[in-house]
Scaffold this motif. Structure first.
Motif, mmCIF file in Angstrom:
data_model
loop_
_atom_site.group_PDB
_atom_site.id
_atom_site.type_symbol
_atom_site.label_atom_id
_atom_site.label_comp_id
_atom_site.label_asym_id
_atom_site.label_seq_id
_atom_site.Cartn_x
_atom_site.Cartn_y
_atom_site.Cartn_z
ATOM 1 N N VAL A 39 44.150 38.212 42.557
ATOM 2 C CA VAL A 39 42.920 37.535 42.159
ATOM 3 C C VAL A 39 42.436 36.749 43.376
ATOM 4 N N LEU A 40 41.216 37.022 43.807
ATOM 5 C CA LEU A 40 40.656 36.331 44.962
ATOM 6 C C LEU A 40 39.713 35.231 44.502
ATOM 7 N N LEU A 41 39.928 34.038 45.024
ATOM 8 C CA LEU A 41 39.066 32.899 44.687
ATOM 9 C C LEU A 41 37.976 32.773 45.750
ATOM 10 N N ASP A 42 36.725 32.836 45.309
ATOM 11 C CA ASP A 42 35.583 32.838 46.220
ATOM 12 C C ASP A 42 34.556 31.799 45.770
ATOM 13 N N PRO A 43 34.951 30.518 45.661
ATOM 14 C CA PRO A 43 34.027 29.508 45.130
ATOM 15 C C PRO A 43 32.786 29.296 45.989
ATOM 16 N N SER A 44 32.861 29.614 47.271
ATOM 17 C CA SER A 44 31.687 29.474 48.140
ATOM 18 C C SER A 44 30.715 30.630 47.948
ATOM 19 N N GLY A 45 31.183 31.710 47.317
ATOM 20 C CA GLY A 45 30.342 32.886 47.113
ATOM 21 C C GLY A 45 30.171 33.744 48.341
ATOM 22 N N GLN A 46 30.923 33.457 49.396
ATOM 23 C CA GLN A 46 30.747 34.175 50.656
ATOM 24 C C GLN A 46 31.046 35.670 50.510
ATOM 25 N N SER B 255 33.651 34.505 41.940
ATOM 26 C CA SER B 255 32.702 33.857 42.843
ATOM 27 C C SER B 255 31.911 32.738 42.179
ATOM 28 N N SER B 256 32.303 32.338 40.965
ATOM 29 C CA SER B 256 31.614 31.214 40.312
ATOM 30 C C SER B 256 31.846 29.934 41.111
ATOM 31 N N ALA B 257 30.779 29.205 41.367
ATOM 32 C CA ALA B 257 30.873 27.959 42.128
ATOM 33 C C ALA B 257 31.470 26.846 41.264
ATOM 34 N N PRO B 258 32.063 25.830 41.874
ATOM 35 C CA PRO B 258 32.585 24.700 41.110
ATOM 36 C C PRO B 258 31.513 24.105 40.198
ATOM 37 N N GLY B 259 31.894 23.863 38.944
ATOM 38 C CA GLY B 259 30.957 23.319 37.971
ATOM 39 C C GLY B 259 30.136 24.370 37.253
ATOM 40 N N GLN B 260 30.273 25.628 37.662
ATOM 41 C CA GLN B 260 29.522 26.713 37.048
ATOM 42 C C GLN B 260 30.414 27.513 36.092
ATOM 43 N N GLN B 261 29.770 28.226 35.172
ATOM 44 C CA GLN B 261 30.504 29.051 34.214
ATOM 45 C C GLN B 261 31.422 30.037 34.953
ATOM 46 N N GLY B 262 32.660 30.115 34.513
ATOM 47 C CA GLY B 262 33.595 31.075 35.085
ATOM 48 C C GLY B 262 34.435 30.546 36.227
#
Length: 220
Positions: free
Chosen positions: A138-145, A110-117
């Motif tokens: 592996v689930l990609l959750d860049p929005s953190g929803q 759940s790390s946002a773009p530009g953030q660690q991880g």
């Protein structure tokens, strides 16, 4: 000191006004930081539904795993606490043991773009290959929803959903909140124990424990 009545009234109105402003400011800060306003998944209630994109570019939903035990593991490969459990082989071993018993293990980033991880799909796949990890997806959750819907706070932070779709565990992977691999054998392995108890049809002894690790790097 004695105040004239009008001065005393003005003084009290000023104090109350300042208190109101400060209270409003505090509420604004809490809401902006996602504090008490953020809902969290509740034990013994249906787990929050979601649809997500996997590292391979596929679309999956929690409902598609109905009838199976599902583990959700929030992760961040740069976090020292995550490195502790992957570098030692603790989480990869647990993943392999669980999936061999038919458990679905979903790694969530759940790390946002530009953030660690934050990583893209191919990088996530390579990281797991290099670490000997074996999640189902592996689930990609860049929005953190997804992370916010579960109230995920740290990496690692783990949740277990039973075959009926009910949340039966949430918390830390074990009981010793350090980044030292030497502490793993001494810790109470909460997630491993919970999975064993669930498989045996027993009530989970420690269904809610304190998660520890790096804060999840949600976007603003």
């Amino acid at each position: 000191m004695t105040f004239p009545m009008t001065s005393k009234s003005s003084f009290l109105r000023g104090v109350l006004s300042r208190r109101t402003v400060l209270a409003g400011a505090a509420t604004t800060v809490l809401l902006a930081s996602g504090g008490p306003a953020r809902a969290q998944a509740q034990l013994d209630q249906p787990a929050p539904a979601f649809t997500a994109t996997t590292a391979e570019g596929k679309t999956v939903s929690l409902d598609s795993y109905k009838g199976k035990t599902v583990v959700l593991e929030w992760t961040n490969h740069d976090c020292p606490f995550v490195k502790k459990h992957y570098g030692s082989g603790n989480i990869p071993t647990l993943q392999k043991e669980a999936t061999a018993q038919g458990v679905v293990w979903l790694q969530v980033i759940s790390s946002a773009p530009g953030q660690q991880g934050h990583v893209d799909g191919p990088t996530a796949i390579k990281l797991n290959k290099d670490r000997g990890a074996a999640p189902t997806q592996v689930l990609l959750d860049p929005s953190g929803q997804i992370g916010k819907s579960y109230g995920a706070q740290t990496s690692p932070h783990l949740f277990i959903v039973n075959p009926q779709g009910v949340l039966v565990y949430k918390g830390g992977i074990d009981s010793i909140a350090t980044a030292k691999a030497d502490d793993i054998p001494k810790a109470d392995p909460y997630v491993k124990t919970a999975l064993g108890e669930l498989a045996a049809g027993k009530k989970i002894t420690h269904a809610s424990t304190k998660p520890y690790g790096c804060s999840i790097k949600y976007g603003s």
